[in-house]
Every structure is written in C-alpha cells, then in structure tokens.
Write an enzyme that holds these catalytic residues in place. Structure first.
Site, PDB file in Angstrom:
ATOM      1  N   THR A   1      -1.547   4.834  23.164  1.00 33.25           N
ATOM      2  CA  THR A   1      -2.067   4.274  21.919  1.00 33.25           C
ATOM      3  C   THR A   1      -2.318   2.780  22.044  1.00 33.25           C
ATOM      4  OG1 THR A   1      -0.898   5.948  20.629  1.00 33.25           O
ATOM      5  CG2 THR A   1      -1.588   3.988  19.449  1.00 33.25           C
TER       6      THR A   1
ATOM      7  N   TYR B   1       7.400  11.564  29.755  1.00 38.62           N
ATOM      8  CA  TYR B   1       6.213  11.728  28.911  1.00 38.62           C
ATOM      9  C   TYR B   1       5.445  12.938  29.432  1.00 38.62           C
ATOM     10  CZ  TYR B   1       2.103   9.968  26.241  1.00 38.62           C
ATOM     11  OH  TYR B   1       1.056   9.809  25.372  1.00 38.62           O
TER      12      TYR B   1
ATOM     13  N   LYS C   1       9.111  12.807  25.586  1.00 37.44           N
ATOM     14  CA  LYS C   1       8.043  12.758  24.591  1.00 37.44           C
ATOM     15  C   LYS C   1       7.208  14.004  24.837  1.00 37.44           C
ATOM     16  CE  LYS C   1       4.135  10.217  22.701  1.00 37.44           C
ATOM     17  NZ  LYS C   1       3.198   9.069  22.811  1.00 37.44           N
TER      18      LYS C   1
ATOM     19  N   ILE D   1       7.609  10.154  18.363  1.00 39.67           N
ATOM     20  CA  ILE D   1       6.851   8.960  18.729  1.00 39.67           C
ATOM     21  C   ILE D   1       5.458   9.207  18.192  1.00 39.67           C
ATOM     22  CG2 ILE D   1       6.007   7.495  20.596  1.00 39.67           C
ATOM     23  CD1 ILE D   1       8.366   8.405  22.289  1.00 39.67           C
TER      24      ILE D   1
END
Length: 289
Positions: free
Chosen positions: A53, A140, A168, A208
C-alpha cells in the site's frame, strides 16, 4: 496444542499499512507525519511502513529509510513494522542487519517474488531472514504478488521458529486460515480487507487493513466487538463498512484510497508510475463516501 487466543504475539488488533504521500515526485514527509499522527488517535494497534500500500517497490532504499524514520517519529511509541521484500537473500539479510538499531516491532516479509521457489526453498528463505533479524517476522502470504504459494504444512513448520510470530493472510485459502488459527502459534492477521470479518470470527488476531485509513475508529471498534463476542453489533458495523471496502479496491490499491484522502485534504492525489491515479468515474463514486 495452544488455543487460538493463547499465542504470545505482539501482533493483534488493527494495523494500518500506511500509504506514502508524494508531492511533485518526492515523498511528502509532512503529510505522512500528519497522517500517522491522525490515525494514532483512532485506536489503531500499530503501523506498517513500506508495504505494498505504501508503494514501497517505487521507493529507493534511502527513501524507504526516510519514510520509516518519519513513521517512527509520528507513531510516538505505537509499534511500527517495516516491509521488507526482494529476491536476493544476501541483500535482504544485509538490509535486516542494517536496521538492527532501529526501534522496530517487526518485519513484514513476503516470499521472494518472481523466483517461485519450492516449499523447501521458502522454508530456507524465511528461516534465514528470521535468524538474521533482531525483531520478529510477520510472514506475508500473498501469492498473487509473489507467484509463490505457501502451503499449510510450510507455514506450520515456520511457526516452530521462535522469531516467526504472525502471518498477514492474503493466501485466499479458507482451510489454511482455519488451520493456522486452530494451531495457535502464529497470530493470524487478515490481509484481505474483504475477509476481515470472517478471519476475526474464526479467531484471528486482527487485521492489516488499507481501507482502515478512512474512519479507522470504526474498524478498530469492529475488531473489539468480534473479539468480545458482540457479533450482532459487529455484523451491523461490518455491513456498513463493506461499500467503502469495495470502493477502496475497485481499482489497484492505493489509487482509490489516495483519491479519497486527497479529497479530504490530507495529501495530494499523486502516485508513482506505473501506478496511476483513480479514474474520474471512480472518483465520482468515492464522493458518496
């Protein structure tokens, strides 16, 4: 086997993967500082700097470090996780060691992109980085960005490492999500905003969530409601948030989000190529938010 709520992990609640504001091509540190300060007061658990992001792939190493320093200052004691990606293991572990003196809460680490290693190669990758790091890792799991899919057995093996503490979860596999929550050794953080409620209801530790830049307090309250067993209230809150989440990902992240934040006067609506601003049609729809 530990219960899903018994893991000893610092990673729980609502985490914001911060956008990186730009101004005339450069990082707008004043806007980033103000954004972090504003969100800090909305019940967030912590921040992620230089994630996807944050357009980290478009930042050079010096810019990434400067972004991290701004976020650490503005976070004022709230934990900060740093995104770390690459495909050269030696360079990645050297980067980890360079950050050893920084007051980080953890590192958000995906599989090496483009290479698509075997499961054994993925085990080696994450274990080597965890061994080199002075702070815990959040794995992740995002195969649509990396091209590498982490199997459930691989993640359970990684959970044995004392410095790998969370995931995540963007893997798109509900059975894997449930297995990890049931195992309890990794804190499972929803990484796909649209799956947040499901992950929390299954016993996940938090999220998240990029979409939580806007009205972060409502997202934090939703997580607290689910974890307190207040499911009727949480379902109602979730239904109200879903239209915004859908708009936030109607075009590649973070373009819709930046368009909204710019409309609110928080930053310029500027991204780095090849990322493009949100389309005029989507900007028009965002006005309803």
């Amino acid at each position: 086997m530990p219960s899903p709520t018994s893991f000893a992990s610092p990673f729980h609640g609502l985490w914001i993967p911060l956008v990186t504001p730009f101004k005339d091509g450069d990082v707008d540190h004043a806007a980033l500082h103000a954004l972090t300060t504003r969100l800090r007061a909305d019940g967030v658990a912590g921040f992620v700097a230089c994630g996807s992001t944050g357009e980290a792939a478009a930042l050079d190493k010096e810019e990434q470090l400067q972004v991290l320093q701004t976020v650490l200052e503005a976070a004022a004691g709230l934990p900060v996780v740093m995104g770390l990606s690459g495909y050269h293991l030696g360079q990645v572990t050297a980067q980890v060691q360079q950050w050893a003196q920084l007051p980080l809460a953890g590192l958000l680490v995906p599989a090496p992109h483009y290479i698509r290693p075997s499961q054994e190669g993925l085990l080696h990758w994450f274990r080597a980085i965890a061994d080199a790091s002075h702070v815990p890792l959040i794995v992740y799991d995002i195969p649509y960005r990396t091209g590498a899919r982490l199997h459930t057995e691989t993640l359970l093996a990684l959970a044995q490492h004392p410095n790998i503490r969370a995931i995540k979860d963007c893997g798109g596999d509900p059975a894997k999500t449930q297995a990890l929550i049931a195992d309890g050794r990794l804190a499972v953080l929803a990484g796909e905003d649209a799956q947040m409620f499901t992950t929390l209801a299954l016993g996940g530790a938090g999220a998240i969530a990029a979409s939580a830049h806007w009205q972060a307090g409502r997202f934090a309250a939703l997580i607290a409601q689910v974890q307190a067993g207040q499911l009727a209230q949480a379902r109602a809150a979730w239904q109200e948030l879903q239209p915004w989440i859908a708009l936030c990902f109607a075009e590649p992240n973070p373009a819709p989000l930046k368009a909204l934040l710019a409309r609110a006067g928080w930053m310029r609506n500027e991204l780095r190529a090849p990322m493009m601003p949100a389309s005029p049609a989507l900007e028009q729809r965002l006005q309803t938010v």
